[in-house]
Design an enzyme around this catalytic site. Structure first.
Site, PDB file in Angstrom:
ATOM      1  N   SER A   4      43.144  34.041   6.184  1.00  0.00           N
ATOM      2  CA  SER A   4      44.449  33.579   6.688  1.00  0.00           C
ATOM      3  C   SER A   4      44.684  32.104   6.375  1.00  0.00           C
ATOM      4  CB  SER A   4      44.519  33.799   8.205  1.00  0.00           C
ATOM      5  OG  SER A   4      44.482  35.176   8.505  1.00  0.00           O
ATOM      6  N   GLU A  27      48.031  41.355   3.325  1.00  0.00           N
ATOM      7  CA  GLU A  27      49.263  40.587   3.032  1.00  0.00           C
ATOM      8  C   GLU A  27      49.694  39.755   4.237  1.00  0.00           C
ATOM      9  OE1 GLU A  27      48.869  40.906   0.283  1.00  0.00           O
ATOM     10  OE2 GLU A  27      48.728  42.974  -0.345  1.00  0.00           O
TER      11      GLU A  27
END
Lengths: 92, 377
Positions: free
Chosen positions: B131, B359
């Protein structure tokens, strides 16, 4: 009155264009007295998605295409520079 | 306001469904067990031109409208999340090049990506950076007319078979993006198997050791690799994943209704038990809600509205949560059968968990969505 910019055969003036740019920017940086020459990236209030949204905004609002060669912070760091960039693309 | 497909979109949808029912759906469990998708299936998909749905016609693509593109992803997602993963990363590379590639990159690479001569993949995540993507450790420095890459990328979907990779790196601390061909000296691909879900997505770890690539492979400019190039790719990826989750939710719904219609307990079909009806009603409702969010994101994309980015994040967040709940309930409805390889719902549940992570994890989506809410946008 400032420079004139063709947009869908409607003549738009510099002040009107800058007001549209300011209206978009203040949504993100929450600075309602944003000056035309103030560096928006120095505020550090914009997030990573802002850059893409700014590209989408100028493309949609001013009917231009931002391309690889246009990727330069100088084109996007203030109301004045964004206007100058759009004006240059329209004139090209 | 009208929320309905055009005749052209309905026709496309039928065509997608027909292909998926014939070529992918019956074999998706085999892909999962064998941990790969046959090249002949990918070739058949490519022959339809569907690897180039997002590529402009001037570069050999179909330049399909955003809703039809979504409908294709929904149908693929209904059958195989692994196949969806393959096209997701391929489209991500296509999107990055379409938006920010040089004229040469567009003219040279996009036609090959459109016709399936080559497959693309996206290299952002690293062993130590997920992340926290802006701080990737892969480095690039310019030397003797080339960029030299060093570092590694992990969990790269389609990495085992892709021919061309979009690699995000740091050049003297500035984010940058490059295209790297798989046969480049100093570029190594190591397969990753036995994942929880997306088992046929042919994941790989990529290692770059003094990997020299020509200057012309820089995508965008130095400093814009994350904010513009990777961001464009990720937005495309979230859109395909959101739609794929709608398809996955539909698969859960269809499997659950089918099973509940055949399975008898206490002398009644379980479809007549109200607690089963509750789970199926929630599936139906949430699949429809997720699809409406996808329509919204697709519409905003078609008008290039700046709001499209948040709309896509919201759609991905909601649809992946929906798929996780629907697949968990589908397994519950199937009972012990659902935990076995006799039924696909256990695959749906494993794949749905991945949907919440890829994603941009759902926690990252939540942060973005909340932040925008605070801004009043």
């Amino acid at each position: 009155m400032g420079k004139k910019m063709e947009r869908d055969s409607i003549v738009m003036n510099e002040n009107e264009a800058k007001e549209k740019i300011r209206h978009f920017l203040v949504k993100f940086i929450k600075k309602f007295d944003l000056k035309d020459d103030e560096d928006i990236f120095e505020s550090r209030l914009v997030n990573s998605l802002f850059a893409m949204q700014l590209v989408l905004f100028v493309e949609k609002e001013f009917k231009i295409k931002v391309e690889n060669k246009d990727l330069d912070l100088k084109n996007f760091n203030s109301i004045n520079s964004i206007f100058t960039f759009i004006d240059g693309k329209k004139s090209a | 306001m009208r929320i309905e497909l055009t005749p052209q979109q309905s026709k496309q949808q039928e065509s997608f469904k027909h292909f998926v029912d014939d070529e992918i759906f019956p074999y998706a469990d085999d892909y999962d067990q064998q941990q790969r998708i046959p090249m002949k299936t990918i070739k058949k998909f490519a022959e339809k031109g569907w690897l180039g749905v997002t590529i402009p016609t001037e570069n050999g693509g179909l330049e399909m409208d955003t809703i039809s593109w979504g409908l294709l992803c929904e149908e693929i997602g209904r059958a195989s999340s692994s196949f969806l993963s393959l096209i997701t990363v391929h489209y991500m590379l296509c999107k990055a090049l379409t938006s920010w590639g040089t004229d040469f990159q567009k003219e040279y690479w996009l036609p090959k990506l459109a016709n399936g001569e080559i497959l693309g993949a996206f290299g952002l995540t690293e062993p130590e950076f997920g992340s926290d993507a802006k701080n990737v450790g892969t480095s690039a420095h310019f030397a003797d007319g080339d960029y030299v890459l060093n570092g590694s990328k992990k969990w790269i979907s389609c990495g085992q078979i892709a021919d061309l990779f979009l690699i995000i790196a740091q050049c003297d601390g500035a984010p940058c993006a490059f295209i790297v061909e798989k046969n480049t000296p100093g570029f190594f691909v190591e397969p990753i198997n036995d994942m929880l879900g997306f088992r046929a997505a042919m994941l790989a770890e990529l290692r770059m050791k003094d990997c020299r690539i020509p200057e012309k492979n820089l995508v965008g400019k130095i400093g814009f690799g994350f904010s513009h190039v990777a961001a464009a790719a990720l937005d495309s990826g979230r859109y395909t994943i959101a739609w794929g989750c709608v398809g996955l939710g539909r698969a859960c719904q269809e499997a659950s209704i089918s099973y509940a219609t055949e399975r008898k307990q206490f002398d009644n079909y379980i479809k007549d038990h109200q607690l089963i009806q509750k789970m199926i009603a929630d599936m139906i409702t949430n699949v429809k809600a997720a699809r409406l969010l996808c329509f919204n994101a697709g519409y905003l994309k078609s008008t290039k509205d700046p709001q499209m980015i948040m709309a896509t994040s919201i759609a991905k967040y909601f649809a992946s949560k929906m798929a996780a709940k629907a697949s968990s309930d589908a397994v519950q409805i199937h009972g012990a059968n659902g935990c076995s390889s006799l039924y696909p719902v256990q695959r749906y549940m494993r794949d749905a968990k991945i949907m919440e992570i890829i994603e941009g994890s759902n926690q990252m989506q939540q942060i973005l969505i909340a932040r925008y809410g605070y801004m009043g946008i």
